[in-house]
Motif scaffolding. Structure first.
Motif, PDB file in Angstrom:
ATOM      1  N   GLY A 504       0.833  -1.213   0.000  1.00  0.00           N
ATOM      2  CA  GLY A 504       0.000   0.000   0.000  1.00  0.00           C
ATOM      3  C   GLY A 504       0.855   1.244   0.000  1.00  0.00           C
ATOM      4  O   GLY A 504       1.486   1.602  -0.993  1.00  0.00           O
ATOM      5  N   LEU A 535      -6.292  -2.947  -1.358  1.00  0.00           N
ATOM      6  CA  LEU A 535      -6.846  -3.875  -0.355  1.00  0.00           C
ATOM      7  C   LEU A 535      -7.543  -5.048  -1.028  1.00  0.00           C
ATOM      8  O   LEU A 535      -7.468  -6.187  -0.559  1.00  0.00           O
ATOM      9  CB  LEU A 535      -7.816  -3.140   0.571  1.00  0.00           C
ATOM     10  CG  LEU A 535      -7.278  -2.688   1.931  1.00  0.00           C
ATOM     11  CD1 LEU A 535      -6.929  -3.872   2.804  1.00  0.00           C
ATOM     12  CD2 LEU A 535      -6.087  -1.779   1.784  1.00  0.00           C
ATOM     13  N   TYR A 549      -1.150  -3.409   6.167  1.00  0.00           N
ATOM     14  CA  TYR A 549      -1.133  -2.222   5.294  1.00  0.00           C
ATOM     15  C   TYR A 549      -0.182  -1.167   5.858  1.00  0.00           C
ATOM     16  O   TYR A 549      -0.125  -0.934   7.071  1.00  0.00           O
ATOM     17  CB  TYR A 549      -2.544  -1.637   5.178  1.00  0.00           C
ATOM     18  CG  TYR A 549      -2.596  -0.423   4.277  1.00  0.00           C
ATOM     19  CD1 TYR A 549      -2.723  -0.584   2.904  1.00  0.00           C
ATOM     20  CD2 TYR A 549      -2.492   0.863   4.798  1.00  0.00           C
ATOM     21  CE1 TYR A 549      -2.748   0.523   2.058  1.00  0.00           C
ATOM     22  CE2 TYR A 549      -2.509   1.971   3.968  1.00  0.00           C
ATOM     23  CZ  TYR A 549      -2.629   1.795   2.601  1.00  0.00           C
ATOM     24  OH  TYR A 549      -2.643   2.890   1.780  1.00  0.00           O
TER      25      TYR A 549
END
Length: 607
Positions: A504, A535, A549
Protein backbone atom coordinates in the motif's frame (compact mmCIF):
# COMPACT_ATOMS: atom_id res chain seq x y z
CA UNK A 1 -10.18 -5.30 38.30
CA UNK A 2 -10.90 -1.59 38.66
CA UNK A 3 -9.31 0.69 36.10
CA UNK A 4 -6.00 2.28 37.00
CA UNK A 5 -3.23 3.94 35.05
CA UNK A 6 -0.45 1.83 36.56
CA UNK A 7 2.62 1.84 34.28
CA UNK A 8 3.14 -1.90 34.79
CA UNK A 9 -0.42 -3.13 34.22
CA UNK A 10 0.21 -6.84 34.73
CA UNK A 11 2.04 -6.45 38.02
CA UNK A 12 0.16 -3.67 39.76
CA UNK A 13 0.39 -2.48 43.34
CA UNK A 14 -1.77 0.12 45.05
CA UNK A 15 1.11 2.08 46.58
CA UNK A 16 3.01 3.87 43.81
CA UNK A 17 3.94 7.36 42.67
CA UNK A 18 4.69 8.70 39.21
CA UNK A 19 7.88 10.75 39.01
CA UNK A 20 7.01 12.16 35.60
CA UNK A 21 7.20 15.93 35.38
CA UNK A 22 9.95 18.49 35.86
CA UNK A 23 13.53 17.19 36.23
CA UNK A 24 16.80 19.07 36.11
CA UNK A 25 18.63 18.45 32.84
CA UNK A 26 21.98 19.10 31.15
CA UNK A 27 23.89 18.26 27.98
CA UNK A 28 27.40 16.83 28.25
CA UNK A 29 28.36 16.73 24.57
CA UNK A 30 32.06 16.07 25.23
CA UNK A 31 31.38 13.40 27.88
CA UNK A 32 33.52 15.27 30.42
CA UNK A 33 31.55 14.66 33.60
CA UNK A 34 32.39 11.51 35.53
CA UNK A 35 29.65 11.61 38.14
CA UNK A 36 26.88 13.66 39.76
CA UNK A 37 29.35 16.00 41.47
CA UNK A 38 30.65 17.14 38.07
CA UNK A 39 27.27 17.71 36.39
CA UNK A 40 26.04 21.27 36.00
CA UNK A 41 22.28 21.26 35.52
CA UNK A 42 21.30 24.37 33.59
CA UNK A 43 17.80 23.63 32.34
CA UNK A 44 14.55 21.78 33.08
CA UNK A 45 12.99 18.95 31.11
CA UNK A 46 9.53 17.39 31.31
CA UNK A 47 9.95 13.64 31.80
CA UNK A 48 9.14 11.22 30.15
CA UNK A 49 9.54 13.19 26.93
CA UNK A 50 12.96 12.98 25.27
CA UNK A 51 14.80 16.27 24.73
CA UNK A 52 14.12 15.98 20.98
CA UNK A 53 10.36 16.11 21.63
CA UNK A 54 8.47 19.43 21.71
CA UNK A 55 6.59 18.35 24.85
CA UNK A 56 9.88 17.96 26.73
CA UNK A 57 10.15 21.75 26.88
CA UNK A 58 13.57 21.56 25.18
CA UNK A 59 12.88 20.37 21.60
CA UNK A 60 16.48 20.14 20.44
CA UNK A 61 16.97 17.61 17.63
CA UNK A 62 20.72 18.16 17.36
CA UNK A 63 23.48 15.67 18.11
CA UNK A 64 23.88 15.33 21.88
CA UNK A 65 25.52 11.99 22.76
CA UNK A 66 25.39 12.38 26.57
CA UNK A 67 22.63 13.85 28.75
CA UNK A 68 22.11 14.09 32.51
CA UNK A 69 18.97 14.20 34.68
CA UNK A 70 18.38 14.95 38.34
CA UNK A 71 15.29 14.75 40.55
CA UNK A 72 15.22 15.39 44.31
CA UNK A 73 12.18 14.63 46.43
CA UNK A 74 11.08 13.32 49.80
CA UNK A 75 9.01 10.17 49.68
CA UNK A 76 5.82 10.05 51.69
CA UNK A 77 5.97 7.74 54.71
CA UNK A 78 3.67 5.25 52.98
CA UNK A 79 6.14 4.89 50.08
CA UNK A 80 9.52 5.03 51.83
CA UNK A 81 11.51 1.91 52.77
CA UNK A 82 11.37 0.77 56.40
CA UNK A 83 12.10 -2.42 58.35
CA UNK A 84 9.24 -4.30 56.68
CA UNK A 85 9.18 -2.62 53.28
CA UNK A 86 11.39 -1.70 50.35
CA UNK A 87 10.73 0.64 47.45
CA UNK A 88 11.52 0.05 43.78
CA UNK A 89 12.40 2.80 41.34
CA UNK A 90 11.29 2.00 37.77
CA UNK A 91 12.41 3.58 34.51
CA UNK A 92 10.25 2.37 31.62
CA UNK A 93 13.03 3.00 29.09
CA UNK A 94 16.23 5.05 28.85
CA UNK A 95 17.89 5.35 25.45
CA UNK A 96 20.54 3.97 25.21
CA UNK A 97 23.25 3.30 27.84
CA UNK A 98 22.43 4.53 31.35
CA UNK A 99 24.06 4.92 34.75
CA UNK A 100 21.97 5.81 37.79
CA UNK A 101 23.03 7.21 41.16
CA UNK A 102 20.79 7.18 44.24
CA UNK A 103 21.71 9.58 47.05
CA UNK A 104 25.23 9.86 45.68
CA UNK A 105 25.83 6.11 45.30
CA UNK A 106 26.08 4.40 41.93
CA UNK A 107 23.09 2.05 41.91
CA UNK A 108 22.70 0.65 38.39
CA UNK A 109 24.00 0.46 34.84
CA UNK A 110 21.86 -0.65 31.93
CA UNK A 111 22.36 -1.11 28.20
CA UNK A 112 19.32 -1.03 25.92
CA UNK A 113 17.05 1.81 24.92
CA UNK A 114 13.68 0.06 24.91
CA UNK A 115 13.53 -2.07 28.06
CA UNK A 116 13.06 -1.19 31.75
CA UNK A 117 15.52 -0.43 34.52
CA UNK A 118 14.53 -1.26 38.11
CA UNK A 119 16.39 -0.40 41.34
CA UNK A 120 15.61 -1.43 44.91
CA UNK A 121 16.00 1.74 46.94
CA UNK A 122 16.34 0.31 50.46
CA UNK A 123 20.11 -0.10 50.15
CA UNK A 124 20.54 3.59 49.28
CA UNK A 125 18.09 5.32 51.64
CA UNK A 126 18.30 5.85 55.40
CA UNK A 127 15.38 8.25 55.58
CA UNK A 128 12.83 9.54 53.10
CA UNK A 129 15.09 11.82 51.03
CA UNK A 130 15.65 10.63 47.48
CA UNK A 131 18.20 12.17 45.10
CA UNK A 132 18.16 10.51 41.66
CA UNK A 133 20.80 11.26 39.01
CA UNK A 134 20.77 9.65 35.57
CA UNK A 135 23.45 9.74 32.90
CA UNK A 136 22.31 8.55 29.46
CA UNK A 137 24.71 7.97 26.60
CA UNK A 138 23.20 7.64 23.13
CA UNK A 139 25.68 8.04 20.27
CA UNK A 140 23.61 9.29 17.30
CA UNK A 141 26.11 7.79 14.82
CA UNK A 142 26.33 4.32 16.38
CA UNK A 143 25.02 1.87 13.76
CA UNK A 144 25.64 -1.23 15.89
CA UNK A 145 23.02 -0.57 18.54
CA UNK A 146 19.31 -1.46 18.21
CA UNK A 147 17.93 1.94 17.10
CA UNK A 148 14.84 1.21 15.00
CA UNK A 149 13.75 4.24 12.96
CA UNK A 150 16.02 6.79 14.67
CA UNK A 151 17.91 8.78 12.04
CA UNK A 152 21.70 9.07 12.00
CA UNK A 153 21.52 12.25 9.93
CA UNK A 154 20.86 15.67 11.42
CA UNK A 155 17.28 15.80 10.06
CA UNK A 156 14.76 13.05 9.31
CA UNK A 157 15.02 11.65 5.78
CA UNK A 158 13.56 8.76 3.80
CA UNK A 159 11.96 6.33 6.23
CA UNK A 160 13.96 7.58 9.23
CA UNK A 161 12.61 9.78 12.00
CA UNK A 162 13.88 12.03 14.84
CA UNK A 163 16.11 10.48 17.49
CA UNK A 164 15.04 9.73 21.06
CA UNK A 165 17.72 10.32 23.69
CA UNK A 166 17.53 9.50 27.39
CA UNK A 167 14.35 8.91 29.40
CA UNK A 168 11.32 8.38 27.16
CA UNK A 169 8.95 6.22 29.21
CA UNK A 170 7.38 6.74 32.63
CA UNK A 171 9.47 6.87 35.81
CA UNK A 172 7.74 5.72 38.99
CA UNK A 173 8.42 4.40 42.47
CA UNK A 174 6.37 1.77 44.26
CA UNK A 175 6.45 0.26 47.72
CA UNK A 176 6.90 -3.49 48.18
CA UNK A 177 7.45 -5.87 51.05
CA UNK A 178 11.02 -6.90 51.82
CA UNK A 179 9.70 -10.19 50.51
CA UNK A 180 7.78 -9.52 47.31
CA UNK A 181 6.81 -10.78 43.87
CA UNK A 182 9.56 -9.74 41.45
CA UNK A 183 8.16 -11.27 38.29
CA UNK A 184 5.15 -13.19 37.08
CA UNK A 185 4.36 -14.82 33.77
CA UNK A 186 1.08 -16.23 32.47
CA UNK A 187 0.93 -19.02 29.86
CA UNK A 188 -2.52 -20.15 28.72
CA UNK A 189 -3.15 -23.67 27.46
CA UNK A 190 -6.31 -23.39 25.39
CA UNK A 191 -6.56 -27.10 24.62
CA UNK A 192 -6.36 -28.16 28.26
CA UNK A 193 -8.31 -25.16 29.58
CA UNK A 194 -5.44 -24.34 31.94
CA UNK A 195 -3.21 -21.40 32.74
CA UNK A 196 0.35 -21.77 33.99
CA UNK A 197 1.69 -19.22 36.42
CA UNK A 198 5.46 -18.70 36.78
CA UNK A 199 6.66 -16.42 39.57
CA UNK A 200 9.95 -15.14 40.93
CA UNK A 201 9.90 -14.18 44.60
CA UNK A 202 12.44 -12.06 46.48
CA UNK A 203 13.20 -13.49 49.95
CA UNK A 204 10.73 -16.36 49.74
CA UNK A 205 11.78 -18.48 52.76
CA UNK A 206 8.78 -19.90 54.61
CA UNK A 207 6.29 -17.93 52.51
CA UNK A 208 3.15 -19.00 50.67
CA UNK A 209 1.54 -17.59 47.55
CA UNK A 210 -2.24 -17.18 47.32
CA UNK A 211 -3.74 -16.88 43.83
CA UNK A 212 -7.29 -16.05 42.86
CA UNK A 213 -8.63 -15.81 39.28
CA UNK A 214 -11.81 -13.91 38.42
CA UNK A 215 -14.04 -13.77 35.36
CA UNK A 216 -16.51 -10.88 35.32
CA UNK A 217 -16.62 -10.84 39.12
CA UNK A 218 -16.99 -14.63 39.44
CA UNK A 219 -14.21 -16.63 41.13
CA UNK A 220 -12.80 -19.21 38.71
CA UNK A 221 -10.00 -20.63 40.81
CA UNK A 222 -8.44 -20.16 44.24
CA UNK A 223 -5.29 -21.82 45.48
CA UNK A 224 -2.32 -21.43 47.82
CA UNK A 225 1.22 -22.70 47.25
CA UNK A 226 4.14 -23.21 49.56
CA UNK A 227 7.34 -21.67 48.17
CA UNK A 228 10.43 -23.84 48.15
CA UNK A 229 12.56 -21.85 45.71
CA UNK A 230 12.89 -18.38 44.25
CA UNK A 231 11.20 -19.46 41.00
CA UNK A 232 7.92 -21.33 41.21
CA UNK A 233 5.61 -22.72 38.53
CA UNK A 234 2.02 -23.85 39.02
CA UNK A 235 -0.74 -24.95 36.63
CA UNK A 236 -4.23 -23.62 37.36
CA UNK A 237 -7.12 -25.61 35.93
CA UNK A 238 -10.15 -23.58 34.88
CA UNK A 239 -13.70 -24.94 35.16
CA UNK A 240 -14.23 -26.38 31.69
CA UNK A 241 -17.89 -26.21 30.57
CA UNK A 242 -17.14 -28.69 27.78
CA UNK A 243 -19.03 -27.51 24.71
CA UNK A 244 -17.67 -24.75 22.51
CA UNK A 245 -20.62 -22.38 22.97
CA UNK A 246 -20.12 -22.35 26.74
CA UNK A 247 -16.33 -22.23 26.44
CA UNK A 248 -16.58 -19.07 24.31
CA UNK A 249 -17.30 -16.97 27.40
CA UNK A 250 -13.76 -17.64 28.65
CA UNK A 251 -11.84 -17.10 25.43
CA UNK A 252 -9.98 -13.95 24.32
CA UNK A 253 -10.08 -12.70 20.72
CA UNK A 254 -10.31 -9.28 19.04
CA UNK A 255 -14.05 -9.82 18.70
CA UNK A 256 -14.39 -10.91 22.33
CA UNK A 257 -11.47 -9.56 24.40
CA UNK A 258 -12.29 -11.48 27.55
CA UNK A 259 -9.69 -10.98 30.27
CA UNK A 260 -9.33 -12.98 33.48
CA UNK A 261 -8.46 -10.86 36.51
CA UNK A 262 -5.95 -12.12 39.06
CA UNK A 263 -5.11 -11.30 42.67
CA UNK A 264 -1.84 -12.57 44.13
CA UNK A 265 -0.85 -12.33 47.80
CA UNK A 266 2.46 -13.29 49.36
CA UNK A 267 1.93 -14.52 52.91
CA UNK A 268 4.62 -15.05 55.56
CA UNK A 269 4.83 -17.88 58.07
CA UNK A 270 2.63 -15.94 60.54
CA UNK A 271 -0.14 -15.53 57.97
CA UNK A 272 0.55 -11.84 57.34
CA UNK A 273 0.21 -10.50 53.78
CA UNK A 274 3.63 -9.03 52.93
CA UNK A 275 2.97 -8.26 49.25
CA UNK A 276 -0.15 -8.02 47.13
CA UNK A 277 -0.44 -7.44 43.39
CA UNK A 278 -3.19 -7.32 40.80
CA UNK A 279 -2.76 -8.80 37.35
CA UNK A 280 -4.71 -10.31 34.50
CA UNK A 281 -4.38 -13.01 31.88
CA UNK A 282 -6.51 -14.53 29.14
CA UNK A 283 -7.30 -17.87 27.60
CA UNK A 284 -6.23 -17.87 23.97
CA UNK A 285 -3.93 -19.80 21.64
CA UNK A 286 -2.10 -18.85 18.42
CA UNK A 287 -0.17 -21.01 15.97
CA UNK A 288 0.24 -21.71 12.27
CA UNK A 289 -0.86 -24.78 10.31
CA UNK A 290 -1.69 -25.72 6.72
CA UNK A 291 -0.76 -22.29 5.40
CA UNK A 292 -3.03 -20.47 7.83
CA UNK A 293 -2.75 -18.44 11.01
CA UNK A 294 -4.67 -20.26 13.75
CA UNK A 295 -6.26 -18.59 16.76
CA UNK A 296 -8.15 -20.55 19.38
CA UNK A 297 -8.14 -23.63 17.19
CA UNK A 298 -9.56 -22.02 14.07
CA UNK A 299 -8.23 -20.30 10.97
CA UNK A 300 -8.11 -16.53 11.48
CA UNK A 301 -7.37 -13.94 8.78
CA UNK A 302 -5.07 -11.14 9.95
CA UNK A 303 -5.94 -7.58 8.89
CA UNK A 304 -3.01 -5.64 10.32
CA UNK A 305 -1.73 -2.12 9.86
CA UNK A 306 1.86 -0.96 10.23
CA UNK A 307 2.07 1.22 13.34
CA UNK A 308 5.24 3.31 13.74
CA UNK A 309 4.21 4.74 17.12
CA UNK A 310 5.29 8.39 16.68
CA UNK A 311 3.50 11.54 17.77
CA UNK A 312 4.12 15.15 16.79
CA UNK A 313 4.50 16.43 20.34
CA UNK A 314 6.06 13.42 22.03
CA UNK A 315 8.03 11.71 19.21
CA UNK A 316 8.06 8.10 20.57
CA UNK A 317 6.24 9.02 23.80
CA UNK A 318 2.46 9.30 24.11
CA UNK A 319 -0.06 9.84 26.86
CA UNK A 320 -2.28 7.00 28.02
CA UNK A 321 -5.25 8.64 26.28
CA UNK A 322 -3.29 8.84 23.02
CA UNK A 323 -2.33 5.18 23.22
CA UNK A 324 -5.93 4.16 23.90
CA UNK A 325 -7.17 6.33 21.05
CA UNK A 326 -4.78 4.65 18.59
CA UNK A 327 -6.18 1.25 19.53
CA UNK A 328 -9.76 2.50 19.13
CA UNK A 329 -9.07 4.13 15.76
CA UNK A 330 -7.28 1.03 14.47
CA UNK A 331 -10.28 -1.12 15.28
CA UNK A 332 -12.75 1.42 13.91
CA UNK A 333 -10.86 1.35 10.58
CA UNK A 334 -11.51 -2.38 10.30
CA UNK A 335 -8.09 -3.70 11.26
CA UNK A 336 -7.86 -6.47 13.84
CA UNK A 337 -4.19 -5.92 14.65
CA UNK A 338 -1.02 -3.90 14.29
CA UNK A 339 2.56 -4.65 13.49
CA UNK A 340 4.39 -2.32 15.89
CA UNK A 341 7.22 -1.38 13.57
CA UNK A 342 10.78 -1.09 14.86
CA UNK A 343 9.65 -0.18 18.35
CA UNK A 344 9.06 -1.86 21.72
CA UNK A 345 5.94 0.06 22.70
CA UNK A 346 4.88 1.32 26.10
CA UNK A 347 3.16 -1.43 28.16
CA UNK A 348 0.12 0.85 28.41
CA UNK A 349 -0.46 0.38 24.67
CA UNK A 350 -0.41 -3.37 25.19
CA UNK A 351 -2.84 -2.95 28.08
CA UNK A 352 -5.34 -1.19 25.83
CA UNK A 353 -4.79 -3.79 23.10
CA UNK A 354 -5.55 -6.49 25.69
CA UNK A 355 -8.64 -4.71 27.00
CA UNK A 356 -10.13 -3.59 23.67
CA UNK A 357 -9.06 -6.58 21.61
CA UNK A 358 -6.29 -5.77 19.14
CA UNK A 359 -3.64 -8.20 17.93
CA UNK A 360 -0.01 -7.05 18.14
CA UNK A 361 3.11 -8.21 16.35
CA UNK A 362 6.02 -7.09 18.52
CA UNK A 363 9.15 -6.21 16.56
CA UNK A 364 12.70 -5.68 17.75
CA UNK A 365 14.23 -2.32 16.74
CA UNK A 366 17.10 -3.14 14.41
CA UNK A 367 20.74 -2.28 14.40
CA UNK A 368 21.86 -1.14 10.96
CA UNK A 369 25.26 -2.83 10.80
CA UNK A 370 26.60 -6.28 11.62
CA UNK A 371 29.32 -6.97 14.18
CA UNK A 372 29.81 -9.27 17.15
CA UNK A 373 28.95 -6.32 19.40
CA UNK A 374 25.69 -5.71 17.49
CA UNK A 375 24.77 -9.38 17.97
CA UNK A 376 25.40 -9.23 21.72
CA UNK A 377 23.47 -5.99 22.17
CA UNK A 378 20.42 -6.95 20.16
CA UNK A 379 20.10 -10.48 21.55
CA UNK A 380 20.30 -9.23 25.15
CA UNK A 381 17.71 -6.50 24.67
CA UNK A 382 15.38 -8.78 22.71
CA UNK A 383 15.37 -11.24 25.62
CA UNK A 384 14.45 -8.41 28.01
CA UNK A 385 11.62 -7.29 25.71
CA UNK A 386 10.15 -10.79 25.46
CA UNK A 387 10.32 -11.22 29.23
CA UNK A 388 8.60 -7.86 29.79
CA UNK A 389 5.74 -8.51 27.36
CA UNK A 390 5.35 -12.30 27.34
CA UNK A 391 2.06 -12.34 29.29
CA UNK A 392 0.07 -9.91 27.12
CA UNK A 393 -2.63 -11.89 25.27
CA UNK A 394 -2.72 -9.26 22.51
CA UNK A 395 0.79 -10.21 21.35
CA UNK A 396 0.43 -12.98 18.79
CA UNK A 397 3.79 -12.89 16.94
CA UNK A 398 7.40 -11.89 17.46
CA UNK A 399 9.54 -10.22 14.77
CA UNK A 400 13.29 -10.28 15.57
CA UNK A 401 14.44 -8.92 12.17
CA UNK A 402 12.98 -6.63 9.50
CA UNK A 403 14.15 -6.57 5.87
CA UNK A 404 17.64 -7.92 6.69
CA UNK A 405 18.50 -4.77 8.69
CA UNK A 406 21.57 -5.59 10.72
CA UNK A 407 22.22 -8.65 8.54
CA UNK A 408 22.76 -6.94 5.16
CA UNK A 409 24.91 -9.70 3.63
CA UNK A 410 22.51 -12.50 4.45
CA UNK A 411 22.69 -14.15 0.98
CA UNK A 412 26.49 -14.23 1.03
CA UNK A 413 27.43 -14.59 4.70
CA UNK A 414 27.06 -17.90 6.50
CA UNK A 415 27.76 -16.11 9.79
CA UNK A 416 24.84 -13.73 9.30
CA UNK A 417 22.57 -16.60 8.29
CA UNK A 418 23.51 -18.42 11.47
CA UNK A 419 22.71 -15.26 13.43
CA UNK A 420 19.24 -14.96 11.89
CA UNK A 421 18.55 -18.64 12.52
CA UNK A 422 19.89 -18.42 16.06
CA UNK A 423 17.65 -15.47 16.96
CA UNK A 424 14.63 -17.27 15.51
CA UNK A 425 15.38 -20.32 17.65
CA UNK A 426 16.19 -18.20 20.71
CA UNK A 427 12.79 -16.53 20.35
CA UNK A 428 11.08 -19.91 20.05
CA UNK A 429 12.99 -21.10 23.12
CA UNK A 430 11.89 -18.12 25.21
CA UNK A 431 8.32 -18.41 23.93
CA UNK A 432 7.20 -21.58 22.13
CA UNK A 433 3.55 -20.44 22.20
CA UNK A 434 3.69 -17.79 19.45
CA UNK A 435 4.73 -17.76 15.77
CA UNK A 436 7.90 -15.91 14.78
CA UNK A 437 8.41 -13.93 11.58
CA UNK A 438 12.14 -14.52 11.36
CA UNK A 439 13.11 -11.80 8.83
CA UNK A 440 10.01 -9.88 7.86
CA UNK A 441 9.93 -8.85 4.22
CA UNK A 442 12.32 -11.02 2.23
CA UNK A 443 15.30 -13.40 2.31
CA UNK A 444 13.43 -15.91 4.44
CA UNK A 445 15.49 -18.60 6.17
CA UNK A 446 14.00 -19.62 9.51
CA UNK A 447 10.43 -18.43 10.00
CA UNK A 448 6.90 -19.56 10.90
CA UNK A 449 5.35 -16.90 8.63
CA UNK A 450 6.42 -16.23 5.04
CA UNK A 451 6.21 -12.44 5.19
CA UNK A 452 6.43 -10.46 1.94
CA UNK A 453 6.83 -6.70 1.39
CA UNK A 454 5.37 -5.61 -1.97
CA UNK A 455 4.54 -1.97 -2.67
CA UNK A 456 3.10 -2.31 -6.16
CA UNK A 457 0.33 0.26 -6.50
CA UNK A 458 -2.05 -1.98 -8.49
CA UNK A 459 -4.49 -4.32 -6.82
CA UNK A 460 -4.67 -6.36 -10.01
CA UNK A 461 -0.91 -6.94 -9.98
CA UNK A 462 -1.03 -7.96 -6.30
CA UNK A 463 -3.91 -10.29 -7.04
CA UNK A 464 -1.91 -11.85 -9.85
CA UNK A 465 1.09 -12.45 -7.60
CA UNK A 466 -0.76 -13.82 -4.54
CA UNK A 467 -4.11 -15.08 -5.84
CA UNK A 468 -3.29 -18.77 -5.36
CA UNK A 469 -0.54 -21.23 -4.53
CA UNK A 470 0.12 -21.68 -8.25
CA UNK A 471 0.49 -17.94 -8.82
CA UNK A 472 2.78 -17.64 -5.81
CA UNK A 473 5.12 -20.31 -7.16
CA UNK A 474 5.73 -18.03 -10.14
CA UNK A 475 6.13 -15.02 -7.82
CA UNK A 476 8.83 -16.80 -5.85
CA UNK A 477 10.76 -17.33 -9.06
CA UNK A 478 10.29 -13.92 -10.72
CA UNK A 479 9.63 -11.23 -8.07
CA UNK A 480 12.39 -9.53 -6.10
CA UNK A 481 11.20 -7.13 -3.41
CA UNK A 482 13.49 -4.08 -3.42
CA UNK A 483 15.92 -6.24 -5.37
CA UNK A 484 15.89 -8.99 -2.72
CA UNK A 485 14.79 -12.58 -3.21
CA UNK A 486 11.83 -13.66 -1.10
CA UNK A 487 13.57 -16.90 -0.09
CA UNK A 488 17.29 -17.62 -0.03
CA UNK A 489 18.85 -20.47 -1.98
CA UNK A 490 18.84 -23.60 0.11
CA UNK A 491 15.87 -22.38 2.14
CA UNK A 492 12.84 -22.82 -0.12
CA UNK A 493 9.29 -21.86 0.73
CA UNK A 494 8.02 -24.65 3.01
CA UNK A 495 4.29 -24.02 3.08
CA UNK A 496 4.22 -21.45 5.87
CA UNK A 497 1.29 -18.99 5.93
CA UNK A 498 2.02 -16.31 3.31
CA UNK A 499 1.26 -12.78 4.43
CA UNK A 500 1.67 -9.45 2.68
CA UNK A 501 3.16 -7.70 5.69
CA UNK A 502 3.97 -4.38 4.01
CA UNK A 503 2.04 -3.02 1.04
CA UNK A 504 0.00 0.00 0.00
CA UNK A 505 1.72 3.14 1.25
CA UNK A 506 -0.57 5.58 -0.60
CA UNK A 507 0.31 9.21 0.07
CA UNK A 508 -2.49 11.73 0.30
CA UNK A 509 -1.19 15.15 1.29
CA UNK A 510 -3.81 16.90 3.42
CA UNK A 511 -1.59 19.70 4.76
CA UNK A 512 1.40 21.74 3.80
CA UNK A 513 4.03 19.28 5.07
CA UNK A 514 6.35 17.98 2.37
CA UNK A 515 6.78 14.26 2.09
CA UNK A 516 6.35 11.15 0.01
CA UNK A 517 4.57 7.83 -0.36
CA UNK A 518 4.92 4.73 -2.50
CA UNK A 519 2.14 6.12 -4.72
CA UNK A 520 0.16 9.36 -4.55
CA UNK A 521 -3.57 10.16 -4.48
CA UNK A 522 -4.92 13.42 -5.96
CA UNK A 523 -7.84 13.92 -3.56
CA UNK A 524 -10.06 12.09 -1.07
CA UNK A 525 -12.03 10.27 -3.75
CA UNK A 526 -8.85 9.11 -5.47
CA UNK A 527 -7.37 8.02 -2.12
CA UNK A 528 -10.39 5.85 -1.28
CA UNK A 529 -10.37 4.37 -4.79
CA UNK A 530 -6.67 3.51 -4.64
CA UNK A 531 -7.00 2.18 -1.09
CA UNK A 532 -9.91 -0.11 -2.00
CA UNK A 533 -8.00 -1.30 -5.06
CA UNK A 534 -4.84 -2.43 -3.25
CA UNK A 535 -6.85 -3.88 -0.35
CA UNK A 536 -8.85 -5.85 -2.88
CA UNK A 537 -5.62 -7.40 -4.12
CA UNK A 538 -5.08 -8.77 -0.61
CA UNK A 539 -8.58 -9.62 0.57
CA UNK A 540 -9.52 -11.53 -2.60
CA UNK A 541 -6.55 -13.89 -2.36
CA UNK A 542 -7.07 -17.60 -1.78
CA UNK A 543 -3.44 -17.90 -0.69
CA UNK A 544 -2.82 -15.09 1.78
CA UNK A 545 -3.35 -15.73 5.49
CA UNK A 546 -3.28 -12.02 6.28
CA UNK A 547 -1.89 -8.62 5.43
CA UNK A 548 -0.37 -5.54 7.02
CA UNK A 549 -1.13 -2.22 5.29
CA UNK A 550 1.44 0.59 5.35
CA UNK A 551 0.59 2.57 7.44
CA UNK A 552 -1.67 3.76 10.27
CA UNK A 553 -0.57 7.40 10.46
CA UNK A 554 1.53 9.87 8.54
CA UNK A 555 4.94 9.91 10.24
CA UNK A 556 6.88 13.11 9.60
CA UNK A 557 7.92 13.12 5.93
CA UNK A 558 6.34 9.70 5.29
CA UNK A 559 2.85 10.86 4.32
CA UNK A 560 1.28 7.48 3.55
CA UNK A 561 -0.95 7.05 6.59
CA UNK A 562 -4.63 6.21 6.67
CA UNK A 563 -4.68 8.89 9.38
CA UNK A 564 -2.74 12.12 9.58
CA UNK A 565 -0.04 12.39 12.24
CA UNK A 566 -2.66 14.21 14.34
CA UNK A 567 -4.85 11.08 14.00
CA UNK A 568 -7.44 12.64 11.66
CA UNK A 569 -8.90 10.16 9.12
CA UNK A 570 -8.07 10.96 5.50
CA UNK A 571 -11.48 9.70 4.36
CA UNK A 572 -14.76 8.46 5.76
CA UNK A 573 -13.82 5.73 8.24
CA UNK A 574 -16.76 3.61 7.07
CA UNK A 575 -15.37 3.52 3.50
CA UNK A 576 -11.92 2.52 4.72
CA UNK A 577 -13.36 -0.09 7.04
CA UNK A 578 -15.48 -1.57 4.25
CA UNK A 579 -12.36 -1.95 2.11
CA UNK A 580 -10.55 -3.74 4.96
CA UNK A 581 -13.42 -6.12 5.57
CA UNK A 582 -14.09 -6.64 1.86
CA UNK A 583 -17.80 -5.82 2.17
CA UNK A 584 -20.09 -3.02 0.91
CA UNK A 585 -20.56 -0.09 3.29
CA UNK A 586 -24.23 -0.97 3.87
CA UNK A 587 -23.19 -4.43 5.15
CA UNK A 588 -20.68 -3.29 7.76
CA UNK A 589 -21.00 -4.85 11.23
CA UNK A 590 -22.68 -2.47 13.65
CA UNK A 591 -19.91 -2.14 16.24
CA UNK A 592 -16.19 -2.41 15.44
CA UNK A 593 -14.72 -2.31 18.93
CA UNK A 594 -15.97 -5.51 20.52
CA UNK A 595 -16.34 -4.01 24.00
CA UNK A 596 -16.36 -6.49 26.86
CA UNK A 597 -17.70 -6.28 30.38
CA UNK A 598 -14.31 -5.21 31.74
CA UNK A 599 -14.14 -2.25 29.38
CA UNK A 600 -17.71 -1.22 30.14
CA UNK A 601 -16.77 -1.19 33.85
CA UNK A 602 -13.74 0.91 32.97
CA UNK A 603 -15.89 3.45 31.15
CA UNK A 604 -18.22 3.69 34.15
CA UNK A 605 -15.36 4.07 36.64
CA UNK A 606 -13.77 6.82 34.59
CA UNK A 607 -17.06 8.66 34.10
Amino acid sequence: MAYSDHPRPQLERDSWLSLDGAWQFAYDDDARWQGPADAVFDRTITVPYAPEAPLSGIHDEGFHPVVWYRRRLELAAELAPDEAHDAILHFGAIDYRSDIWINGQHAASHVGGHTPVRIRLGAYMTGRALDIVVRAEDDPLDMMKPRGKQDWQSAPHGIWYPRTTGIWQTVFVERVGRSHIERLQWTPDFAKFEIRLDTRIAAHAGHRLRVRLWLNGRVLAEDEYGLRAKDTSRVIALPDPGIDDARAEFVWSPEHPQLIDADLMLVDSDGRVVDEVKSYTALRAVSTANGRFIMNGRSYFLRLVLDQGYWRGGVMTASDAELRRDVELTKALGFNGVRKHQKIENPRFLYWADVLGLLVWEEMPSAYGYSSEAVTRLAAEWQEAIERDYSHPSIVAWVPFNESWGIPELPHSAVQRHYQQALYHLTKTLDPTRPVSGNDGWEQIATDIFAVHDYHHSGAVLDGRYRSAEAFRDTLMTFRSAGRALALDGHPFAGQPVMLTEFGGIAYFMGTEAGWGYSTARDTEDFVKRYADVLGGATSSELLAGYCYTQLTDTYQEQNGVLTMEREPKADIALLRAANLGVPVDRLPEHPLGYNARWLRTLKERG
